[in-house]
Design a protein around this motif. Structure first.
Motif, short mmCIF file in Angstrom:
data_model
loop_
_atom_site.label_atom_id
_atom_site.label_comp_id
_atom_site.label_asym_id
_atom_site.label_seq_id
_atom_site.Cartn_x
_atom_site.Cartn_y
_atom_site.Cartn_z
N ALA A 317 0.85 -1.19 0.00
CA ALA A 317 0.00 0.00 0.00
C ALA A 317 0.88 1.24 0.00
O ALA A 317 1.92 1.27 0.68
CB ALA A 317 -0.93 0.01 1.21
N ASN A 318 0.48 2.25 -0.76
CA ASN A 318 1.20 3.51 -0.75
C ASN A 318 0.27 4.63 -1.18
O ASN A 318 -0.71 4.42 -1.89
CB ASN A 318 2.44 3.46 -1.65
CG ASN A 318 2.11 3.29 -3.10
OD1 ASN A 318 1.85 4.25 -3.82
ND2 ASN A 318 2.11 2.04 -3.58
N ASN A 319 0.59 5.83 -0.72
CA ASN A 319 -0.20 7.01 -1.06
C ASN A 319 0.74 8.13 -1.48
O ASN A 319 1.79 8.35 -0.88
CB ASN A 319 -1.03 7.48 0.12
CG ASN A 319 -1.87 8.70 -0.23
OD1 ASN A 319 -2.84 8.59 -0.97
ND2 ASN A 319 -1.49 9.87 0.28
N THR A 320 0.35 8.85 -2.54
CA THR A 320 1.12 9.99 -3.02
C THR A 320 0.31 11.26 -2.81
O THR A 320 -0.85 11.35 -3.25
CB THR A 320 1.47 9.84 -4.51
OG1 THR A 320 2.29 8.68 -4.68
CG2 THR A 320 2.24 11.06 -5.00
N SER A 321 0.93 12.22 -2.13
CA SER A 321 0.31 13.53 -1.91
C SER A 321 1.07 14.56 -2.73
O SER A 321 2.30 14.63 -2.67
CB SER A 321 0.37 13.90 -0.42
OG SER A 321 -0.34 12.96 0.38
N ARG A 322 0.34 15.37 -3.46
CA ARG A 322 0.95 16.39 -4.31
C ARG A 322 0.59 17.78 -3.78
O ARG A 322 -0.59 18.08 -3.58
CB ARG A 322 0.51 16.22 -5.76
CG ARG A 322 0.97 14.89 -6.37
CD ARG A 322 0.39 14.65 -7.75
NE ARG A 322 0.93 13.42 -8.32
CZ ARG A 322 0.43 12.20 -8.11
NH1 ARG A 322 -0.64 12.06 -7.33
NH2 ARG A 322 0.99 11.14 -8.66
N PHE A 323 1.61 18.60 -3.57
CA PHE A 323 1.38 19.92 -3.00
C PHE A 323 2.55 20.83 -3.37
O PHE A 323 3.58 20.37 -3.88
CB PHE A 323 1.21 19.85 -1.48
CG PHE A 323 2.38 19.21 -0.77
CD1 PHE A 323 3.43 19.98 -0.27
CD2 PHE A 323 2.44 17.83 -0.60
CE1 PHE A 323 4.50 19.40 0.37
CE2 PHE A 323 3.50 17.24 0.05
CZ PHE A 323 4.55 18.02 0.54
N GLY A 324 2.41 22.11 -3.10
CA GLY A 324 3.45 23.07 -3.39
C GLY A 324 3.88 23.83 -2.16
O GLY A 324 3.09 24.07 -1.24
N THR A 325 5.17 24.19 -2.15
CA THR A 325 5.71 25.08 -1.11
C THR A 325 6.53 26.15 -1.82
O THR A 325 7.64 25.89 -2.29
CB THR A 325 6.61 24.32 -0.12
OG1 THR A 325 7.65 23.66 -0.83
CG2 THR A 325 5.80 23.29 0.66
N GLY A 326 5.96 27.32 -1.94
CA GLY A 326 6.64 28.38 -2.68
C GLY A 326 6.79 28.01 -4.14
O GLY A 326 5.82 27.67 -4.82
#
Length: 658
Positions: A317-326
């Motif tokens: 099982a795995n989860n990918t989270s996509r987000f931005g920092t600056g």
């Protein structure tokens, strides 16, 4: 391992050389194309497989650099070697996410084998090197992920049902017959079923000699259900069975009648949240069971039977989270995985249970990885993996654990300039492989020539340290409008600490008391260069794939015997008759492998293969393949038997749908 999301196969008119553009789950366990992956990654599509009309796995992966497939004439299984590493899980082989861990000790595909019908395949993804450690423990050589057909890739646009017949005849192998059907019962449910039967008779080598014990009967089945209960949710349920009968052994030696029953059950779930980028979850579970029953046909034990069985259960099982920092974009993947092997061997009359001992091995791990990109020219991938294993058999037990790091930096410095499409990357990655039950517990006396195998409960795990530098290049409109050029090249060095090898007091041909034991060699080094290039245009396609590898036991300075021969494969194809026909030639040139310590060296050889297909209408395809056109006599390095001489294959595929 989970092998989600669904791959995006090339369309029929793009059935040239477009594998590097195919979207699949790449070395970072996120969706992408092979040409963009900052790793040595290759993809084989169903169109590639159909062009060769593969009847064995070696044909499927013929044009992939850095990989060699061993097929013995007296076995229906296959074993994988990536960058000189093979056997006992050094290469993780999965089918629809299910690990294939079967192995026996003997004279046929010792150390690992799997059983799979090529006609079932949709795509194959190959990741070379321990950069693939996010796929699970042990893969210090790499990963080969086989994905079988499913309703969404078999059914054409607008179809609610489809049936395809497959018939093939070979002048130097036998015949095959198969049938595949799929139906979309509702918007939320579709199902596929496929069966294939192969009758292989004795084949002849390049000198016209029939190869001993090269006959087999293989019956295989596949069932796949695809369930989409709500938008963003997909569940794949699969079952594969492979049943084969064949004879094994050498003239004058012990011969066996073999029956293999190989079964795989898998469930793969994918949930991608529609309202945020934080949830992209993949989860899978599987069970693989392989049972080899052998009946002694010759010798003092004639009439007795022995049985080799291994069951593997696993989760992933795995989860990918996509987000931005600056100014930075992140793809943060967190995962866990585990599997358990249970080995059960019975041989009341012989030594099978001694050389392939009974026992259990449990392996589990967790990883975290962050792929950080800046603008369109910089990407940094950092990861850590934790592995732990426990092994038990008889009165012996062992365990171990380790944290393995990985760092990759990729730059595309020429975006918007003349060299736009060029990416340079560098990687340092470590991998960890636990010793197998057999390597740790093997014990017994080999009858003739006489030598003893001794167990080694103090055997330590292997640790691989790989440095790799690579170049990716993609460009459209190189010579004419609409053409495409895709290239990948890499140079690598893999230092394996505590490499496990069979060490003895004398050669295998000794006729006195000799003792052999799996021991840790302090250091082994494998280094090499790989190249893969594809050019595709309206008129046809050109492909090039090559490898150069060397391996050294750094204690003795001698060669490692598991290094495949250098090779270069060139493919040229043409689309004719208004794209209704494709024809071409493939030239495979293989160097001699004489840099060996104890194994038999191999001679250089050249293979010329022809391929042609014609579709007079959309629902009918006629295929003609001529393999080994020049009738070369050759034995691939590490194979025990001469390969086929000239072979002509005739194939018919007919389809109905609506």
């Amino acid at each position: 391992m989970a092998t989600w999301p669904l791959t995006q196969a090339a369309s029929a008119q793009e059935a040239g050389v477009v594998s590097l553009d195919t979207i699949t789950v790449n070395a970072t366990r996120t969706e992408g194309s092979a040409v963009d992956a900052l790793a040595s990654e290759s993809v084989v599509t169903s169109e590639d497989i159909q062009r060769t009309e593969a009847d064995k796995i070696a044909d499927v992966l013929r044009s992939v650099p850095g990989i060699a497939i061993r097929h013995d004439a007296d076995s229906t299984g296959a074993a994988v070697n990536i960058r000189g590493l093979q056997d006992y899980g050094r290469v993780a082989v999965t089918i629809d996410g299910a690990r294939q861990n079967f192995q026996t000790s003997g004279h046929s595909l010792e150390g690992g084998a799997f059983f799979l019908e090529p006609e079932f395949l949709d795509t194959v993804t190959v990741v070379r090197g321990p950069v693939a450690n996010v796929y699970g423990s042990g893969a210090i050589g790499g990963v080969v992920s086989f994905e079988t057909k499913k309703p969404s890739t078999f059914l054409r646009d607008g179809e609610t049902w489809g049936v395809q017949n497959f018939s093939q005849f070979s002048t130097n192998n036998g015949f095959s017959q198969g049938l595949t059907g799929a139906a979309r019962v509702s918007d939320a449910f579709a199902v596929l079923g496929s069966v294939v039967y192969r009758k292989n008779w004795k084949y002849s080598d390049g000198q016209g000699n029939e190869v001993f014990n090269s006959t087999s009967d293989i019956a295989s089945g596949l069932v796949k259900a695809e369930i989409t209960p709500a938008e963003g949710h997909t569940l794949l349920l699969g079952a594969i069975t492979n049943n084969s009968d064949y004879r094994s052994g050498n003239p004058g030696g012990t011969n066996y009648d073999n029956t293999v029953q190989d079964n795989t059950l898998s469930a793969n779930y994918h949930y991608e949240a529609l309202d945020n980028d934080w949830i992209d979850l993949v989860a899978s579970t599987y069970w693989t069971s392989t049972d080899l029953e052998q009946t002694y046909l010759t010798g003092a034990n004639a009439g007795n039977t022995r049985d080799f069985g291994i069951d593997t259960i696993g989760i992933d099982a795995n989860n990918t989270s996509r987000f931005g920092t600056g100014a930075f974009d992140h793809a943060l993947t967190v995962g866990v995985d585990a599997f358990k092997d249970t080995v059960e061997v019975t041989d009341a009359a012989g030594t099978g249970a001694l050389f392939t001992p009974n026992g259990e091995r449990t392996v589990f791990g967790a990883f975290v990885q962050n792929a950080v990109s800046y603008s369109d020219w910089l990407e940094v991938i950092g990861g850590l993996r934790f592995d732990h294993y426990e092994l038990d058999g008889g009165a012996v037990s062992s365990s171990g654990q380790r944290v393995s790091p990985k760092i990759t930096v990729g730059v595309s410095p020429f975006e918007g300039m003349a060299l736009s499409g060029l990416t340079l990357y560098g990687t340092y990655a470590e991998g960890y492989r636990a010793p197998s039950v057999t390597e740790t517990l093997i014990s017994g006396l080999h009858p003739f020539p006489a030598f003893a195998f001794n167990p080694n409960p103090n055997l330590r795990p292997e640790t691989a340290h790989t440095i790799e530098a690579g170049v990716n290049f993609k460009r459209n409109g190189i010579l004419v409008d609409g053409d495409r050029l895709r290239m990948k090249a890499a140079i690598f060095r893999n230092d394996v600490d505590d490499f496990i090898d069979l060490v003895g007091s004398g050669p295998f041909t000794c006729f006195g008391p000799c003792n052999y034991q799996y021991q840790n060699i302090d250091k082994a080094r494998i280094e090499g260069v790989e190249l893969e290039a594809h050019y595709d245009a309206a008129w046809g396609f050109v492909g090039l794939a090559g490898q150069h590898q060397r391996g050294t036991n750094r204690n003795t300075g001698g060669a490692l015997d598991s290094i495949p021969a250098d090779k270069l494969v060139t493919t040229v194809g043409f689309h004719v008759l208004e794209d209704k026909a494709t024809l071409g030639v493939q030239w495979e040139t293989v160097s001699a492998q004489d840099n060996v310590s104890t194994t038999t060296p191999s001679k250089a050889y050249n293979l010329v293969n022809l391929f042609a297909s014609y579709s007079p209408r959309e629902d009918l395809t006629l295929g003609l393949n001529v393999d080994n056109l020049l009738d070369q006599q050759y034995t691939p390095y590490l194979d025990s038997d001469a390969a086929k001489g000239l072979e002509v294959k005739f194939t018919v595929r007919a389809r109905l749908g609506g």
